[in-house]
Design an enzyme around this catalytic site. Structure first.
Site, PDB file in Angstrom:
ATOM      1  CB  CYS A   2      47.886   1.948  38.137  1.00 46.92           C
ATOM      2  SG  CYS A   2      48.720   3.256  37.274  1.00 46.92           S
ATOM      3  NE  ARG A  27      42.812  -1.503  37.927  1.00 46.58           N
ATOM      4  CZ  ARG A  27      41.677  -0.963  38.281  1.00 46.58           C
ATOM      5  NH1 ARG A  27      40.588  -1.659  38.250  1.00 46.58           N
ATOM      6  NH2 ARG A  27      41.626   0.275  38.693  1.00 46.58           N
ATOM      7  CD1 TRP A  75      47.766   2.399  30.647  1.00 41.77           C
ATOM      8  CD2 TRP A  75      47.248   4.402  31.503  1.00 41.77           C
ATOM      9  NE1 TRP A  75      47.208   3.155  29.651  1.00 41.77           N
ATOM     10  CE2 TRP A  75      46.882   4.384  30.141  1.00 41.77           C
ATOM     11  CE3 TRP A  75      47.017   5.564  32.241  1.00 41.77           C
ATOM     12  CZ2 TRP A  75      46.302   5.480  29.516  1.00 41.77           C
ATOM     13  CZ3 TRP A  75      46.446   6.649  31.622  1.00 41.77           C
ATOM     14  CH2 TRP A  75      46.088   6.595  30.270  1.00 41.77           C
ATOM     15  CG  ASN A 100      46.144   2.185  41.246  1.00 38.26           C
ATOM     16  OD1 ASN A 100      47.316   1.959  40.954  1.00 38.26           O
ATOM     17  ND2 ASN A 100      45.197   1.257  41.261  1.00 38.26           N
ATOM     18  N   GLY A 101      46.169   6.632  40.613  1.00 38.05           N
ATOM     19  CA  GLY A 101      45.524   7.947  40.612  1.00 38.05           C
ATOM     20  C   GLY A 101      46.527   9.054  40.354  1.00 38.05           C
ATOM     21  CD  GLU A 483      31.483  -0.594  21.203  1.00 34.96           C
ATOM     22  OE1 GLU A 483      31.705   0.602  21.464  1.00 34.96           O
ATOM     23  OE2 GLU A 483      32.075  -1.523  21.775  1.00 34.96           O
ATOM     24  CE  LYS A 487      35.439  -2.486  21.542  1.00 37.87           C
ATOM     25  NZ  LYS A 487      34.477  -2.065  22.500  1.00 37.87           N
ATOM     26  CD  GLU A 490      38.828  -0.570  22.278  1.00 34.26           C
ATOM     27  OE1 GLU A 490      39.290   0.002  23.258  1.00 34.26           O
ATOM     28  OE2 GLU A 490      37.656  -0.978  22.230  1.00 34.26           O
ATOM     29  CG  HIS A 506      25.935  16.146   4.114  1.00 37.72           C
ATOM     30  ND1 HIS A 506      25.342  17.162   3.407  1.00 37.72           N
ATOM     31  CD2 HIS A 506      24.959  15.239   4.370  1.00 37.72           C
ATOM     32  CE1 HIS A 506      24.055  16.896   3.250  1.00 37.72           C
ATOM     33  NE2 HIS A 506      23.792  15.731   3.820  1.00 37.72           N
ATOM     34  CE  LYS A 605      37.441  -4.138  30.803  1.00 36.45           C
ATOM     35  NZ  LYS A 605      36.852  -4.163  29.461  1.00 36.45           N
TER      36      LYS A 605
END
Ligand code: F6R
Length: 610
Positions: A2, A27, A75, A100-101, A483, A487, A490, A506, A605
């Site tokens: 947010c 965000r 968000w 926000n939160g 990583e 990438k 996402e 395995h 973000k």
């Protein structure tokens, strides 16, 4: 998550709020809205589902005039993305709030307020805050006092901005567990959850402390701390330059940020190296005495930053001979753990506001660690302010949701830390000088990798129709494989898993067939021969291989094996260099698939909620 922006000015604020929302969109971007106090004393609100551009269209069709207002890009946490759940939320038609939160105790408060006749129109926790402040305003008749009183009744993490039709030209804001900055103007002042939102109107900022409440008017900023004492907070200047938040010639922020890596790696090294040594003072003036005493390192981080921590573990154990543990913050914070004597607590975070990482740090401060060191990219962030020592990465603002330059600069900062630590624990001066020389050459080598962009784009075409992929690496290249997989998944939504190559037989080998591309990072190091046999295992099952290697590794193109040669690099620094082609690969796959590269679905973000 947010984004909040607000303004009190002598001019119409609609354009300022909209520009701020555009800059904050990375965000959170499932809905957006704004509320402005109009000259006739009414609060006018516009909200829309989808991106900020959808709200902009709405506002273009019916502009709102007024000199104070608040806005939000969301968000979703409580309640799906919808117009009714979009912020600002109102109590009646006079009070508006953006948040926000998360308000943890919103359910009992909602029941209580609903029983008193307050009308709820959304599924959000935020609407509770609006009604609660309105109730307190009716009781106290004082705007600031009403917000302070309401805060005593809510639990959770929040940044809030409130406006009221009966209090023209005033905003009241507060933060607890979620960032909020005040932008200082001339005859106008602003607020935002991130300074980037306000760079078109000011470069002077006040960072609120946890528990602060502030009243903002055109000419005045008054701040009360948690104990209700009127306090002065320092004003700091933003130093990265405004163009840092423009895409420039690039199609996406992510591509721009990938290409910035040679420059920002150099910037992260700047002033921290002599010809042959790492300057310990880069970690703080008293770092030497502390590093001498470190006997164990505990690293805690999330996502990409966690992968940086995993690479650092290989370095710390190899160069300093000190045991190092690495854990994701969301796990670490919720389990009992044994703290070895003289353990350094090390957090890594691009934003410095990640809720789980911050919570872990706060917990660690009570747990008897030797000290807390943060590797962070945002000056003034909570993590930076709450840690004993800080190594700032100099990546500049990272807007693309998928972290790229933040990761490679984190690795640089971690290498500087490792060398400084290892020097106190027997690192030979010649090896330190070697590392310093190689670090200085790294920006040029990263530039060479970037020149492979065209070939990597061609390689990316093989992935467009795929649904799954496997990334392999060994040693410190295993976290690089992780990583790379993160990438790809996402931004292109292709399922990607990473394995240490030795684990293949395995279990995961069962997945390998001609439909499973296998991506490998294979520099010419002591594990190469072992890796080569792992690759044979893949080829024998018809798996198509994509190998990033160097010319001395003698891995060659053949049917089903695509090889890309990178510049030779010191083994220790290979994780940094080998990350770059994987970033480019996922970028191009995503572009070819037509996904939203900079703002992938369901992600935000800065993850300031749990
Ligand atoms: C992935 C990504 C995330 C972040 C994670 C932690 O590309 O960016 O996995 O790394 O959310 O964020 P910070 O580093 O801000 O603590």
């Amino acid at each position: 998550m947010c984004g909040i922006v607000g303004a009190v000015a002598q001019r119409d604020v609609q354009g300022i709020l909209l520009e701020g929302l555009h800059r904050l969109e990375y965000r959170g971007y499932d809905s957006a809205g704004m509320a402005i106090l109009t000259p006739n004393g009414t609060v006018q609100r516009q909200r829309e589902v989808g991106k900020v551009s959808a709200l902009a269209d709405l506002i273009e069709a019916s502009p709102i005039k007024g000199h104070s207002g608040i806005a939000h890009t969301r968000w979703a946490t409580h309640g799906r993305p919808s117009v009714l759940n979009a912020h600002p939320h109102m109590s009646g038609d006079r009070l508006a709030v953006v948040h926000n939160g998360i308000i943890e105790n919103f359910q009992p408060l909602r029941e209580e307020l609903a029983n008193e006749g307050y009308d709820f129109t959304s599924e959000t926790d935020t609407e509770v805050v609006a009604h609660l402040i309105e109730r307190c305003y009716r009781q106290t008749g004082d705007f600031v006092a009403a917000v302070k009183k309401a805060l005593t009744q809510i639990h959770g993490a929040y940044a809030l901005a409130v406006m009221h039709a009966d209090e023209p030209g005033r905003l009241v804001v507060t933060r607890e567990g979620s960032p909020l900055v005040i932008g200082v103007g001339i005859g106008e002042n602003f607020i935002a959850s991130d300074q980037l939102a306000l760079l078109s109107v000011t470069d002077r900022f006040i960072f609120l402390e946890e528990g602060d409440v502030a009243e903002i008017t055109q000419d005045e900023i008054r701040i009360w701390d948690r104990d209700d004492t009127l306090v002065e907070r320092p004003v700091s200047r933003y130093e990265h330059g405004v163009d840092a938040v423009d895409k420039g010639e690039y199609r996406h922020f992510m591509l721009k940020e990938i290409h910035e890596q040679p420059r920002v790696i150099k910037a992260t090294l700047e002033g921290r190296l002599t010809d042959s040594r790492v300057l310990e003072q880069a970690l703080g003036t008293d770092a030497g005495a502390l590093l001498e005493n470190v006997r164990h390192v505990q690293i805690v981080a999330c996502g990409t930053s966690y992968h940086a921590g995993m690479v650092a573990r290989y370095w710390i154990e190899e160069l300093a001979g000190i045991p190092c543990s690495v854990e994701v913050a969301s796990e670490y914070r919720y389990r009992k753990h044994v703290v070895q004597p003289d353990t350094l607590f090390l957090t890594i975070s691009q934003s410095g506001e990640t809720a789980d990482t911050l919570a872990a740090l706060r917990m660690a401060k009570k747990d008897g660690f030797l000290a807390a060191l943060a590797i962070c990219n945002v000056p003034g962030s909570s993590l930076v302010r709450e840690s004993d020592l800080v190594v700032m990465t100099q990546a500049g603002p990272e807007i693309g949701v998928a972290s790229t330059k933040a990761f490679t600069t984190q690795l640089i900062a971690l290498m500087l830390f490792t060398v400084a630590l290892a020097r106190h624990h027997g690192l030979p001066a010649e090896l330190e000088a070697d590392i310093v020389r190689e670090l200085r050459m790294l920006p040029g080598k990263v530039q060479d990798v970037l020149s492979l962009d065209g070939s990597i784009e061609t390689m990316a075409r093989h992935f467009v129709e795929k649904s799954h992929s496997l990334f392999l690496g060994r040693g410190s290249l295993y976290p690089v494989a992780m990583e790379g997989a993160l990438k790809l998944k996402e931004i292109s939504y292709i399922h990607a898993e990473a394995y240490p190559a030795g684990e293949l037989k395995h279990g995961p080998l069962a997945l390998v067939d001609s439909e499973m591309p296998v991506i490998t990072v294979a520099p010419n190091n002591e594990l190469l021969d072992k890796l080569k046999s792992n690759l044979q295992e893949v080829r024998a099952r018809g798996g198509e291989l994509f190998v990033f290697t160097d010319q001395h590794a003698s891995l060659h193109e053949e049917e089903g094996v695509h090889v890309m040669s990178l510049p030779e690099v010191h083994n220790l620094l290979a994780p940094i260099l080998y990350t770059v082609p994987l970033q480019l690969l996922s970028y191009h796959v995503a572009v070819l698939k037509g996904t939203d590269v900079d703002q992938p679905r369901n992600l935000a973000k800065s993850v300031t909620v749990e």
